[in-house]
Design an enzyme around this catalytic site. Structure first.
Site, mmCIF file in Angstrom:
data_model
loop_
_atom_site.group_PDB
_atom_site.id
_atom_site.type_symbol
_atom_site.label_atom_id
_atom_site.label_comp_id
_atom_site.label_asym_id
_atom_site.label_seq_id
_atom_site.Cartn_x
_atom_site.Cartn_y
_atom_site.Cartn_z
ATOM 1 N N HIS A 171 3.273 -51.475 23.525
ATOM 2 C CA HIS A 171 4.072 -52.670 23.826
ATOM 3 C C HIS A 171 3.207 -53.905 24.064
ATOM 4 O O HIS A 171 3.692 -54.904 24.569
ATOM 5 C CB HIS A 171 4.949 -52.429 25.058
ATOM 6 C CG HIS A 171 5.967 -51.357 24.843
ATOM 7 N ND1 HIS A 171 6.611 -51.204 23.646
ATOM 8 C CD2 HIS A 171 6.425 -50.386 25.649
ATOM 9 C CE1 HIS A 171 7.433 -50.173 23.727
ATOM 10 N NE2 HIS A 171 7.335 -49.646 24.928
ATOM 11 N N ILE A 198 2.764 -59.411 25.842
ATOM 12 C CA ILE A 198 3.291 -58.166 26.398
ATOM 13 C C ILE A 198 4.796 -58.128 26.194
ATOM 14 O O ILE A 198 5.497 -59.092 26.541
ATOM 15 C CB ILE A 198 2.976 -58.068 27.910
ATOM 16 C CG1 ILE A 198 1.485 -58.245 28.152
ATOM 17 C CG2 ILE A 198 3.467 -56.745 28.478
ATOM 18 C CD1 ILE A 198 1.149 -58.656 29.562
ATOM 19 N N CYS A 199 5.274 -57.035 25.642
ATOM 20 C CA CYS A 199 6.721 -56.887 25.432
ATOM 21 C C CYS A 199 7.313 -56.195 26.660
ATOM 22 O O CYS A 199 7.321 -54.974 26.752
ATOM 23 C CB CYS A 199 6.980 -56.072 24.169
ATOM 24 S SG CYS A 199 8.714 -55.860 23.797
ATOM 25 N N LEU A 200 7.733 -56.985 27.636
ATOM 26 C CA LEU A 200 8.275 -56.439 28.873
ATOM 27 C C LEU A 200 9.408 -57.372 29.310
ATOM 28 O O LEU A 200 9.189 -58.565 29.525
ATOM 29 C CB LEU A 200 7.165 -56.372 29.932
ATOM 30 C CG LEU A 200 7.530 -55.764 31.276
ATOM 31 C CD1 LEU A 200 7.869 -54.290 31.115
ATOM 32 C CD2 LEU A 200 6.384 -55.918 32.261
#
Lengths: 149, 383
Positions: A81, A88-90
């Site tokens: 991610h 950051i894929c959050l």
């Protein structure tokens, strides 16, 4: 607005320096608290054990109503991610942001995301993404589809 | 993990404290207001306190969950209103009304008006003064807002349709000449086939330069023109000609595809100057280099061919060019006798133009290739 911004970030900095959560150290908080660098250390017993990474937080005057811009700098961990440009894929960093979240809790979320990785690999669309992505990850329209982290 | 042993007196037990952090975190992220069960051991509790550092220890102390300012820190002279807007407890229980209103405006979109508590999901109940005028105006504003994209799309489509139809009419007038063109476009003949057929003319012309619509092009004229228009005759009527042209195009492209490799081979047999001067040992390399050059060449040309502007412009100018060629053909008395109808002369002119253009482009390409093969870098003659 900016008074809330300063008050809150001062409090957060004081608290982080007094009671740093495990593996999290504030390196610098410069530019009137607008740019922070926080070191996070990979947790024991995970793929990132012994590695340290630097997270860069950038706040605008609307913090905490608006989320900070959080990216990995220098040494970007290899994770499904995390894109190689540090983005950051959050979800909590973007549309799931809440003013109740803190720098400390964001760092812990990212550490937890690192810890739950079963394989060190880049996201499948990494090459495409880093070609098209803007400098700030907040300009990206994110689609969150992995709820396991 | 044990970077601060003084602050975090963790036992060196093999059970990773990470899971604790993760679970605490999860609790924190999903529902911060829930107090985790106190049955956990001391160390876990310690962890919990750290990771959820903002969790209120006293419980009764008011602290705004947005700006983190506590009531006791506040300037007493300022009158700030505290609210408890949802069912959240502890550190998420209270907020300054000002802070919360700012958060609500931040989350409120142009269409979504409800804002939920990010932790417990309770929709904040908002009181505000309202009156009939405002309600009506809001309704009107929202209606306009939601209709705008559709109207824009419709307008753009309409404009595209009108331009295409106009171009179609222009193409008919140009190709058939004023007399026959007037007859075809006269109001008496203006039916649904015209409304569909005319705007399809520019689209068909552009598609004729691509391979994507190869399957549809030969059938399209039959569908649009209808049976009653198409009569087998000699010379073919305009309608029949239009139906036959896509087939002629396929045939023509097929012929080119067949003879192209043959033309390429001619080009390759032309002795390359720099190849000839090389010594015998380097011939193999020269051949390899030549092949690479060919590949580069092909690439360069195929990109040139796909140039969008040239493609669209070239295909849309075809009727005008055909008409020009037809007029030129008409100036030759022999052709005028054999082909009396201007439409047929224009079609012939167009076909002639396409053939000439393709031959010219093939010659150009062959010469470019030959030139590339003679290319050499001159030695520097200075010091």
């Amino acid at each position: 607005m900016s008074s809330i911004f300063t008050k809150r970030l001062t409090k957060e900095l004081r608290d982080l320096q007094a009671n740093p959560p495990m593996g999290i150290t504030v390196q610098t908080a410069e530019d009137d608290l607008k740019c922070w660098r926080v070191t996070v250390r990979g947790a024991e017993g995970t793929l990132y054990e012994g590695e340290t990474f630097v997270l860069q937080f950038k706040f605008n005057n609307n913090y905490p109503l608006e989320s900070p811009e959080v990216v990995f700098v220098d040494n970007v961990p290899i994770h499904p991610h995390i894109y190689s440009n540090g983005h950051i894929c959050l979800s909590i960093l973007y549309d799931q942001w809440s003013p109740a979240l803190t720098i400390s809790s964001v760092c812990l979320s990212i550490l937890s995301m690192l810890s739950s990785a079963t394989k060190k690999e880049r996201p499948p669309d990494n090459a495409m993404y880093i070609l098209t992505a803007k400098k700030s990850p907040k300009s990206t329209t994110w689609a969150f589809h992995d709820d396991s982290v | 993990m044990s970077s601060n042993p003084a602050l975090l007196p963790l036992p060196p037990s093999p059970s990773p404290p990470l899971s604790v952090v993760a679970s605490t975190l999860q609790a924190h992220m999903s529902s911060v207001h829930t107090i985790p069960p106190a049955t956990q051991n001391q160390n876990e509790h310690r962890n919990l306190e750290i990771s959820v550092a903002w969790e209120d220890s006293t419980g009764d102390e008011k602290r705004c969950w947005i700006c983190f300012v506590e009531e006791r820190e506040e300037d007493v002279s300022k009158k700030v209103r505290w609210v408890r807007p949802c069912k959240c407890k502890n550190s998420l229980k209270f907020a300054h009304e000002d802070c919360l209103l700012r958060w609500i405006s931040e989350k409120q979109g142009p269409i979504t008006t409800d804002v939920k508590c990010p932790a417990c999901g309770h929709v904040y109940a908002i009181e505000e003064s309202t009156d009939v005028v405002l309600a009506i105006l809001t309704f009107v504003d929202k209606s306009i807002q939601s209709v705008v994209p559709y109207v824009t799309l419709a307008g753009v489509s309409m404009a595209f349709y009108v331009v295409s139809t106009t171009f179609g009419a222009y193409a008919v007038m140009t190709m058939c000449g004023p007399d026959e063109g007037e007859r075809i476009l006269s109001e008496a003949n203006w039916g649904w086939r015209t409304w569909i057929g005319l705007p399809l003319i520019p689209i068909g012309l552009v598609c004729s330069r691509l391979t994507a619509a190869d399957a549809a092009l030969p059938l399209l004229p039959f569908l649009v023109l209808g049976n009653d228009q198409i009569r087998l005759s000699l010379p073919p009527s305009p309608a029949l000609t239009v139906c036959l042209l896509p087939w002629a195009r396929l045939l023509y492209n097929g012929v080119w595809a067949t003879i192209w490799p043959w033309i390429e081979r001619i080009g390759r047999h032309t002795p390359a100057r720099n190849g000839a001067v090389r010594s015998g040992g380097a011939v193999g390399q020269a051949a390899v280099a030549g092949q690479q050059e060919d590949e580069e060449d092909v690439q360069e040309f195929s990109i040139g061919r796909r140039d969008g502007q040239r493609l669209v412009l070239g295909s849309l100018l075809l009727p005008a060019v055909s008409s020009l060629m037809g007029t030129l053909l008409g100036s030759i008395p022999w052709v005028r006798n054999k082909v009396p109808d201007p439409f047929h002369r224009n079609i012939l002119g167009g076909c002639l133009f396409v053939v000439c253009k393709d031959v010219a482009s093939a010659v150009y390409r062959a010469h470019r290739k030959r030139q590339r093969r003679t290319r050499r870098v001159r030695e520097y003659r200075g010091d």
